[in-house]
Design a protein around this motif. Structure first.
Motif, PDB file in Angstrom:
ATOM      1  N   ASN A  22       0.760  -0.896  -0.017  1.00 55.47           N
ATOM      2  CA  ASN A  22      -0.057   0.117  -0.089  1.00 55.47           C
ATOM      3  C   ASN A  22       1.049   1.319  -0.151  1.00 55.47           C
ATOM      4  OD1 ASN A  22      -2.119  -1.859   0.506  1.00 55.47           O
ATOM      5  ND2 ASN A  22      -2.547  -1.125   2.314  1.00 55.47           N
ATOM      6  N   ARG A  70      -6.944  10.643 -11.454  1.00 57.42           N
ATOM      7  CA  ARG A  70      -5.824   9.881 -11.992  1.00 57.42           C
ATOM      8  C   ARG A  70      -5.708  10.113 -13.559  1.00 57.42           C
ATOM      9  NH1 ARG A  70      -4.825   3.468 -11.822  1.00 57.42           N
ATOM     10  NH2 ARG A  70      -3.815   3.293 -13.927  1.00 57.42           N
ATOM     11  N   ILE A  79     -11.482  10.083  -8.813  1.00 54.12           N
ATOM     12  CA  ILE A  79     -11.168   8.467  -7.946  1.00 54.12           C
ATOM     13  C   ILE A  79     -12.147   8.939  -6.742  1.00 54.12           C
ATOM     14  CG2 ILE A  79      -9.453   7.186  -6.585  1.00 54.12           C
ATOM     15  CD1 ILE A  79      -7.304   8.337  -8.435  1.00 54.12           C
ATOM     16  N   GLU A 135     -12.367   1.886  -7.002  1.00 55.87           N
ATOM     17  CA  GLU A 135     -11.820   0.423  -6.579  1.00 55.87           C
ATOM     18  C   GLU A 135     -10.388   0.413  -6.338  1.00 55.87           C
ATOM     19  OE1 GLU A 135     -13.392  -2.623  -9.048  1.00 55.87           O
ATOM     20  OE2 GLU A 135     -12.277  -4.279  -8.054  1.00 55.87           O
ATOM     21  N   GLY A 136      -9.907  -0.095  -5.411  1.00 58.12           N
ATOM     22  CA  GLY A 136      -8.422  -0.104  -5.222  1.00 58.12           C
ATOM     23  C   GLY A 136      -8.059   1.152  -4.523  1.00 58.12           C
ATOM     24  N   TYR A 137      -8.605   2.214  -4.193  1.00 62.70           N
ATOM     25  CA  TYR A 137      -8.348   3.087  -3.526  1.00 62.70           C
ATOM     26  C   TYR A 137      -9.113   3.470  -2.018  1.00 62.70           C
ATOM     27  CZ  TYR A 137      -6.268   4.337  -8.095  1.00 62.70           C
ATOM     28  OH  TYR A 137      -5.525   4.338  -9.450  1.00 62.70           O
ATOM     29  N   VAL A 173      -3.447   4.142  -2.108  1.00 64.53           N
ATOM     30  CA  VAL A 173      -3.360   3.115  -3.134  1.00 64.53           C
ATOM     31  C   VAL A 173      -3.078   1.698  -2.715  1.00 64.53           C
ATOM     32  CG1 VAL A 173      -2.459   2.636  -5.568  1.00 64.53           C
ATOM     33  CG2 VAL A 173      -2.450   5.022  -4.786  1.00 64.53           C
ATOM     34  N   THR A 174      -4.037   1.026  -2.676  1.00 70.67           N
ATOM     35  CA  THR A 174      -4.039  -0.335  -2.072  1.00 70.67           C
ATOM     36  C   THR A 174      -3.342  -1.386  -3.092  1.00 70.67           C
ATOM     37  OG1 THR A 174      -6.076  -1.184  -2.422  1.00 70.67           O
ATOM     38  CG2 THR A 174      -5.860   0.254  -0.524  1.00 70.67           C
ATOM     39  N   GLN A 188      -5.712  -2.416  -6.139  1.00 73.61           N
ATOM     40  CA  GLN A 188      -5.588  -1.551  -7.220  1.00 73.61           C
ATOM     41  C   GLN A 188      -4.788  -2.361  -8.233  1.00 73.61           C
ATOM     42  OE1 GLN A 188      -5.571   0.403 -10.525  1.00 73.61           O
ATOM     43  NE2 GLN A 188      -7.113   1.156  -8.918  1.00 73.61           N
ATOM     44  N   LYS A 189      -5.400  -2.580  -9.487  1.00 73.42           N
ATOM     45  CA  LYS A 189      -4.814  -3.633 -10.590  1.00 73.42           C
ATOM     46  C   LYS A 189      -3.735  -2.904 -11.313  1.00 73.42           C
ATOM     47  CE  LYS A 189      -8.381  -6.995 -10.691  1.00 73.42           C
ATOM     48  NZ  LYS A 189      -8.182  -7.368  -9.292  1.00 73.42           N
ATOM     49  N   PRO A 232      -1.916   0.398 -10.712  1.00 73.94           N
ATOM     50  CA  PRO A 232      -1.568   1.637  -9.931  1.00 73.94           C
ATOM     51  C   PRO A 232      -0.777   2.638 -10.535  1.00 73.94           C
ATOM     52  CG  PRO A 232      -0.250   0.070  -9.122  1.00 73.94           C
ATOM     53  CD  PRO A 232      -0.992  -0.701 -10.095  1.00 73.94           C
ATOM     54  N   TYR A 280      -1.085  10.994 -10.644  1.00 70.49           N
ATOM     55  CA  TYR A 280      -2.456  11.443  -9.624  1.00 70.49           C
ATOM     56  C   TYR A 280      -2.323  13.000  -9.395  1.00 70.49           C
ATOM     57  CZ  TYR A 280      -2.752   6.311  -8.902  1.00 70.49           C
ATOM     58  OH  TYR A 280      -3.104   4.952  -9.123  1.00 70.49           O
TER      59      TYR A 280
END
Lengths: 113, 113
Positions: free
Chosen positions: B18, B36, B46, B62-64, B78-79, B82-83, B85, B89
Motif C-alpha cells: 500500500n 488519475r 477517484i 476500486e483499489g483506493y 493506493v492499496t 488496485q490492479k 496503480p 495522480y
C-alpha cells in the motif's frame, strides 16, 4: 464512456496565428464548461469557463465559444504565443452535481516561433 | 502563497504494498478531489470530499481509499487491490459553491516496480 471528447491529440500553429482547440460532449445535462492548461510536471491551471446561458466568453487573448445544439465548444487563442505551448483540457459539469467534472483527453498545442 | 501541495512528486513502490499520497491545501476550500491521469485519457475522478469526515466515490474508486480528518488534508491510499496503480495522480480543491474552478496540485507520479 467518454462524455467529453477532444478528438485532436495535438495541434501545431505558427506564432501570431490563431489556435483553435475543439471539444465535444455527449451529456446534455452539462451546463458549465471549463478549459484548463497544463505544462509538463505541473498540475492543470484554470484558463477560462463558460456557462450554458452564454455562447461566448472572452478573456484577453482567449475566447471560448459554445454551441449547445451541436454540443460543441472551442477555445480560440489569438494571437498564439510560444508560451501557450501546453496541453489543454476541456472539462464539463452539471450545476446539479458540480463535484463530478468530466475531462477530455487533452490537446497538445505547440506554437512555433 | 495559497495553494495545493502534493508530495512526493515521484514515488516508487513494490507490487503488493500500500502507498499513501499526500495532498494539503491552504486555500480554505471545502471540497477536495483526487484524479488519475493515464496517457491519452482525460482526468478520471477517484474520490471527492465536500466536507470534513465525508467523502464520495468517483468513477474509479476500486483499489483506493481516502480520509478527510482535516479540512486542509485529503490523503489517498493506493492499496494492493488496485490492479494498475502506475499513473499520474492529481489532487484538486474548490469552494463548495457551484462552478468555482478547481485548483490543482502539481501531481504525484506513482510507479510500481
Amino acid at each position: 464512456d467518454q462524455q467529453v471528447k477532444q478528438n485532436s491529440p495535438s495541434l501545431s500553429v505558427q506564432e501570431g496565428r490563431i489556435s483553435i482547440l475543439n471539444c465535444d460532449y455527449t451529456n446534455s445535462m452539462f451546463d458549465y464548461f471549463l478549459w484548463y492548461k497544463k505544462y509538463p510536471a505541473e498540475g492543470p491551471t484554470f484558463l477560462i469557463s463558460i456557462s450554458s446561458i452564454k455562447d461566448k466568453n472572452e478573456d484577453g487573448r482567449f475566447t471560448v465559444f459554445l454551441n449547445k445544439s451541436a454540443k460543441h465548444l472551442s477555445l480560440h487563442i489569438v494571437p498564439s504565443q510560444p508560451g501557450d505551448s501546453a496541453v489543454y483540457f476541456c472539462a464539463a459539469l452539471s450545476m446539479y452535481n458540480n463535484n463530478d467534472m468530466r475531462f477530455g483527453a487533452g490537446t497538445r498545442l505547440t506554437v512555433k516561433p | 502563497d495559497g495553494g495545493i501541495t502534493q508530495s512526493p512528486k515521484y514515488l516508487f513502490r513494490k507490487e503488493g504494498q500500500n502507498v499513501t499520497l499526500s495532498c494539503e491545501q491552504n486555500l480554505n476550500h471545502d471540497a477536495m478531489y483526487w484524479y488519475r491521469q493515464d496517457p491519452g485519457q482525460g482526468l478520471r475522478l477517484i474520490y471527492y470530499s465536500q466536507i470534513v469526515n465525508d467523502f464520495q466515490k468517483g468513477d474509479i474508486a476500486e483499489g483506493y481509499s481516502v480520509s478527510r480528518e482535516k479540512k486542509e488534508s485529503f490523503p489517498l491510499t493506493v492499496t494492493s487491490a488496485q490492479k494498475n496503480p502506475t499513473a499520474f495522480y492529481l489532487c484538486a480543491s474548490s469552494d463548495s459553491y457551484s462552478n468555482q474552478p478547481q485548483h490543482f496540485g502539481d501531481g504525484t507520479r506513482l510507479s510500481i516496480l
